[in-house]
Motif scaffolding. Structure first.
Motif, PDB file in Angstrom:
ATOM      1  N   PHE A  88     -28.719 -16.495   3.521  1.00  0.00           N
ATOM      2  CA  PHE A  88     -29.526 -15.298   3.751  1.00  0.00           C
ATOM      3  C   PHE A  88     -28.935 -14.443   4.868  1.00  0.00           C
ATOM      4  CE2 PHE A  88     -32.770 -13.114   6.246  1.00  0.00           C
ATOM      5  CZ  PHE A  88     -33.384 -12.355   5.270  1.00  0.00           C
ATOM      6  N   PRO A  89     -28.851 -13.092   4.638  1.00  0.00           N
ATOM      7  CA  PRO A  89     -29.395 -12.313   3.515  1.00  0.00           C
ATOM      8  C   PRO A  89     -28.468 -12.200   2.306  1.00  0.00           C
ATOM      9  CG  PRO A  89     -28.543 -10.828   5.155  1.00  0.00           C
ATOM     10  CD  PRO A  89     -28.360 -12.195   5.724  1.00  0.00           C
ATOM     11  N   VAL A  92     -29.080 -14.054  -2.127  1.00  0.00           N
ATOM     12  CA  VAL A  92     -30.470 -14.331  -2.474  1.00  0.00           C
ATOM     13  C   VAL A  92     -30.633 -14.079  -3.966  1.00  0.00           C
ATOM     14  CG1 VAL A  92     -32.864 -13.626  -2.163  1.00  0.00           C
ATOM     15  CG2 VAL A  92     -31.330 -13.759  -0.185  1.00  0.00           C
ATOM     16  N   ASP A  94     -32.239 -13.605  -7.881  1.00  0.00           N
ATOM     17  CA  ASP A  94     -33.377 -12.977  -8.541  1.00  0.00           C
ATOM     18  C   ASP A  94     -34.525 -13.986  -8.609  1.00  0.00           C
ATOM     19  OD1 ASP A  94     -34.578 -10.912 -10.565  1.00  0.00           O
ATOM     20  OD2 ASP A  94     -34.690 -12.881 -11.547  1.00  0.00           O
ATOM     21  N   THR A  95     -35.741 -13.510  -8.452  1.00  0.00           N
ATOM     22  CA  THR A  95     -36.892 -14.412  -8.350  1.00  0.00           C
ATOM     23  C   THR A  95     -37.034 -15.297  -9.584  1.00  0.00           C
ATOM     24  OG1 THR A  95     -38.007 -12.678  -7.083  1.00  0.00           O
ATOM     25  CG2 THR A  95     -39.353 -14.516  -7.861  1.00  0.00           C
ATOM     26  N   LEU A 526     -41.671  -6.932  -0.998  1.00  0.00           N
ATOM     27  CA  LEU A 526     -40.828  -8.114  -0.874  1.00  0.00           C
ATOM     28  C   LEU A 526     -41.713  -9.275  -0.461  1.00  0.00           C
ATOM     29  CD1 LEU A 526     -37.803  -6.500   0.938  1.00  0.00           C
ATOM     30  CD2 LEU A 526     -37.585  -7.894  -1.119  1.00  0.00           C
ATOM     31  N   SER A 530     -41.187 -11.754  -5.092  1.00  0.00           N
ATOM     32  CA  SER A 530     -40.241 -10.657  -5.314  1.00  0.00           C
ATOM     33  C   SER A 530     -39.164 -10.766  -4.239  1.00  0.00           C
ATOM     34  CB  SER A 530     -40.973  -9.307  -5.236  1.00  0.00           C
ATOM     35  OG  SER A 530     -40.082  -8.242  -5.439  1.00  0.00           O
ATOM     36  N   LEU A 531     -38.187 -11.639  -4.480  1.00  0.00           N
ATOM     37  CA  LEU A 531     -37.207 -12.001  -3.458  1.00  0.00           C
ATOM     38  C   LEU A 531     -36.216 -10.881  -3.172  1.00  0.00           C
ATOM     39  CD1 LEU A 531     -36.462 -15.675  -4.585  1.00  0.00           C
ATOM     40  CD2 LEU A 531     -37.833 -14.947  -2.618  1.00  0.00           C
ATOM     41  N   THR A 532     -35.942 -10.051  -4.139  1.00  0.00           N
ATOM     42  CA  THR A 532     -34.989  -8.956  -3.934  1.00  0.00           C
ATOM     43  C   THR A 532     -35.594  -7.664  -4.476  1.00  0.00           C
ATOM     44  OG1 THR A 532     -33.898  -9.440  -6.052  1.00  0.00           O
ATOM     45  CG2 THR A 532     -32.965 -10.450  -4.068  1.00  0.00           C
ATOM     46  N   GLU A 533     -35.476  -6.612  -3.692  1.00  0.00           N
ATOM     47  CA  GLU A 533     -35.877  -5.273  -4.102  1.00  0.00           C
ATOM     48  C   GLU A 533     -34.839  -4.317  -3.551  1.00  0.00           C
ATOM     49  OE1 GLU A 533     -37.915  -3.473  -5.829  1.00  0.00           O
ATOM     50  OE2 GLU A 533     -39.011  -5.146  -6.741  1.00  0.00           O
ATOM     51  N   GLU A 537     -34.134  -8.132   1.043  1.00  0.00           N
ATOM     52  CA  GLU A 537     -34.110  -9.515   0.571  1.00  0.00           C
ATOM     53  C   GLU A 537     -35.127 -10.331   1.358  1.00  0.00           C
ATOM     54  OE1 GLU A 537     -30.347  -7.430   0.251  1.00  0.00           O
ATOM     55  OE2 GLU A 537     -31.217  -8.288   2.099  1.00  0.00           O
ATOM     56  N   HIS A 538     -35.712 -11.311   0.664  1.00  0.00           N
ATOM     57  CA  HIS A 538     -36.615 -12.285   1.279  1.00  0.00           C
ATOM     58  C   HIS A 538     -35.867 -13.606   1.401  1.00  0.00           C
ATOM     59  CE1 HIS A 538     -40.063 -14.997   1.819  1.00  0.00           C
ATOM     60  NE2 HIS A 538     -40.825 -13.932   2.040  1.00  0.00           N
TER      61      HIS A 538
END
Length: 726
Positions: A88-89, A92, A94-95, A526, A530-533, A537-538
């Motif tokens: 991270f970041p 990461v 896709d959820t 996020l 929803s890990l990536t937008e 990033e989460h």
């Protein structure tokens, strides 16, 4: 104990008390100390470095060990911040792809294959049953090895520790400042005051302790030490009883009173007796806390002490055996009869209550004559009202203009625990002429009370900081500003962090960020769902924290869609913010090329404790201005939420409504007080970052600059409550 007191001084003042040790050649040790501090985002001032250099190396090293522990905790660097995704970041996933990978690994595991297949057949898979999900898959050491060292940047935070006096003098000054504060203290500051009061009960005392909660904490220390109590109302005694039971001295929450030993019971009953004997009308205050007085009477056994008959009257009123009409009830009867003039005559004897009721009184007026009576009474009583109340009413009035009745405005209510709620503002507007007269009277009275600052030197970054009119408007931490404050956000990467450690039960806290447009409509978010937008990033979901856990959100500000970013922490399961062993939130700012660990203390701009009775915490929000630049708006709010399973998806509307109420409120800021000083003829200079003047000044800023004259008065967020006139 001296180590603990030294830590309190450093946390509250960013001053390093003069170490008690022999002279010597400590220059090398002092420079090593300074280098270690810089790794945590702190440094010694030139004067502090010179002073330490003249002490023995051993004294410097011992001071360094104590101070480093304190400042690392301030920045949140006293714990290990691991991230679920080790890169991270970067990288990461896709959820949905990540969840599918967790399911595939569960199917490949002999221990979980059968149960996973059964859940798949039912159409629902509980993520918590998957062996990979929510648990660190690597050690903290492995995380460190996966990241390059942070490259220092000009924008890294460096909080300077300035030299203080002898520890005894610093502790006394801090005690006097907290005890004599004109505004209520936050929860942690109130606890610190109690600790300091125990050490200074026989030393110098403030000329007055205007805040009742502070007085209760000080009275507890005085009672323990056998000193005289500071009591002038029956409620003072009730607050003291709450303090002795480790309860809520604000009286916002009920306290379960402990059994009191006889000496304590005698002291409390004697205090009640003396208050009522001196002013029998104060029995009218009992009704406001009738049930708590009844419970207290059950612990004090007043019937066993006939020598204090007036104390027994307090509990007779609480039980309804004796009439004692409260002052408020008489005012309500007058208003109920439509006699505003009579209500004003009553309230003129209680200026604080008069000012708190001004809005209601003006709306209840039947004509110009009654409105004139209300305004004239306020103008006459202004000199007998606390500065904090004057400023609070001033802020209220400036938010009661330029709005037509029924235009859809909102009112935000925040209780002492920081719990926020919003309702539609259905009140009719205040008459413009009377509102203008009141504002002018308030400004004149506050301006009259402000001290002559001499040469006033202002950091422009502090002008939009809200005045600290209430203790629940902030929280303990580093770089924390009062609710409603605005400050610039300069950096390319914005990274939120959250840490918690559960106490007894499995506890899952979730970090999320909601993006809203100019109309407060959701753009995206996020979170663990929803890990990536776009632009962010989460770090991944951690679902239990017996040894402590962290979550992060990374945002590239130039890529964020929308006008608002609202970070938030949800209690998904387990202990609340007031129950966990520890929990805090903060944000970091980095340049675009800075990599480093997920958590780097030098880049931390703000870290605040997460405390409160709600299940959703909203520390602050980020606003994009018309010029495209971002600013932070401080919220310090909690929402009630659900007992469990709180998620950003279910709370978008309530969060957006609450945010709108705070953002659109016109908060009273430092700029208002400096303008009043300027109007009184003060020489005001807005600092351009160059060399400070050679002579003494009054400095107001976010940080103390190097080189100020030693006779200067310094006001920073650590003591900004000192700006509020008595």
């Amino acid at each position: 104990m001296s180590q603990r007191l030294e830590s309190l001084v450093v946390r509250h003042t960013l001053r390093l008390p003069t170490p008690d040790g022999p002279a010597g050649n400590g220059e090398a040790a002092a420079r090593q100390f300074d280098a270690a501090l810089m790794s945590a985002g702190f440094k010694l001032s030139a004067e502090s470095l010179a002073r330490l250099s003249g002490l023995s190396a051993r004294t410097v090293r011992e001071t360094a060990v104590r101070t480093l522990a304190t400042v690392r905790e301030l920045a949140g660097d006293h714990v290990r911040h691991n991230a679920y995704f080790i890169d991270f970041p970067a990288n990461v996933p896709d959820t949905v792809h990540f969840w599918m990978r967790c399911i595939r690994e569960a199917l490949a595991d002999d221990d979980t294959r059968e149960s996973t297949l059964a859940r798949l057949d039912a159409g629902v898979v509980d993520l918590l049953t998957l062996p990979r999900y929510g648990r660190y898959q690597h050690t903290y050491a492995e995380l460190l090895a996966a990241h390059d060292a942070l490259i220092a940047a000009a924008g890294d935070r460096m909080t300077v520790l300035h030299p203080g006096g002898a520890l005894e003098d610093e502790v006394t000054a801090l005690y006097l400042a907290l005890a004599g504060s004109a505004t209520p203290l936050g929860e942690q500051a109130l606890l610190d005051l109690g600790e300091l009061a125990g050490h200074r009960v026989h030393g110098p005392q403030p000329g007055a302790i205007p805040v009742r909660e502070n007085r209760a904490v000080v009275n507890r220390a005085r009672l323990d030490a056998g000193a005289d109590l500071l009591l002038d109302t029956v409620t003072d005694v009730l607050r003291l009883a709450c303090a002795l039971s480790d309860g809520d001295v604000t009286l916002a929450q009920p306290t379960r009173f402990r059994p009191f030993p006889r000496p304590v019971r005698r002291a409390l009953l004697a205090g009640l007796d003396a208050v009522v004997a001196a002013a029998p009308a104060k029995l009218g205050d009992v009704a406001a806390h009738r049930e708590m007085f009844k419970r207290l009477g059950e612990r004090l056994h007043p019937h066993e002490y006939p020598r204090w008959p007036h104390a027994a009257e307090v509990f007779a009123v609480a039980r309804g055996e004796r009439e004692a009409p409260s002052f408020d009830s008489r005012v309500e009867r007058a208003l109920g009869a439509g006699d505003v003039t009579a209500a004003v005559r009553l309230l003129s004897a209680a200026p604080g209550k008069l000012f708190r009721a001004l809005d209601h009184l003006l709306r209840a007026c039947a004509g110009e004559e009654q409105r004139e009576a209300v305004v004239a009474a306020a103008e006459s009583a202004a000199g007998r009202v606390s500065g904090r109340l004057l400023l609070s009413v001033r802020e209220h009035l400036q938010n009661r203009g330029d709005r037509a009745e029924g235009d859809g405005g909102h009112r935000v209510f925040v209780n002492r625990a920081g719990r926020g709620r919003v309702v539609a503002d259905t009140r009719p507007p205040l008459p413009p002429a009377e509102r203008g007269r009141l504002i002018a009277a308030l400004d004149a009275e506050v301006g009259r009370r402000l001290p002559d600052p001499g040469h006033l030197l202002i950091d422009p970054a502090v002008l939009d900081v809200a005045l600290p009119l209430s203790g629940n408007a902030t929280s303990a931490g580093l770089g924390v500003l009062p609710r409603g404050s605005l400050c610039p956000v300069d950096g390319e990467l914005l990274r939120f962090f959250m840490y918690w450690k559960q106490r007894e039960r499995r506890t899952d806290l979730d970090l999320s960020a909601l993006m809203l447009d100019e109309s407060y409509e959701t753009v995206s978010w996020l979170s663990y769902t929803s890990l990536t937008e776009i632009g962010g990033e989460h770090s991944g979901d951690i679902t239990s924290a017996p040894e402590g856990a962290s979550e992060f959100i990374n945002l590239r500000l130039d890529a964020v869609l929308g006008a608002f970013v609202v970070p938030q922490v949800h209690v998904y399961a387990g202990e609340g913010f007031d129950e966990v062993e520890e929990s805090f939130f903060g944000f970091m700012l980095r340049d675009g090329e800075q990599a480093g660990q997920p958590f780097e203390p030098r880049t931390v701009r703000m870290k605040s404790d997460l405390r409160g009775r709600g299940r959703i915490a909203l520390p602050l929000a980020f606003l994009r201005g018309g010029d495209g630049r971002w600013r932070a708006k401080w919220l310090h709010l909690h929402l009630a939420g659900m007992p469990s399973a709180n998620r950003v998806e279910e709370n978008q509307m309530s969060i957006a409504t609450l945010l709108r109420g705070v953002v659109e409120r016109d908060h009273l800021t430092v700029r208002h007080l400096t303008d009043l000083m300027r109007q009184r003829g003060a020489a005001v200079t807005v600092w351009d970052g160059a060399v400070v003047p050679a002579g003494p000044v009054t400095w107001i800023g976010l940080e103390r600059p190097e080189g100020l004259h030693p006779d200067s008065r310094v006001v920073t967020p650590e003591n900004m409550r000192d700006l509020i006139p008595a």
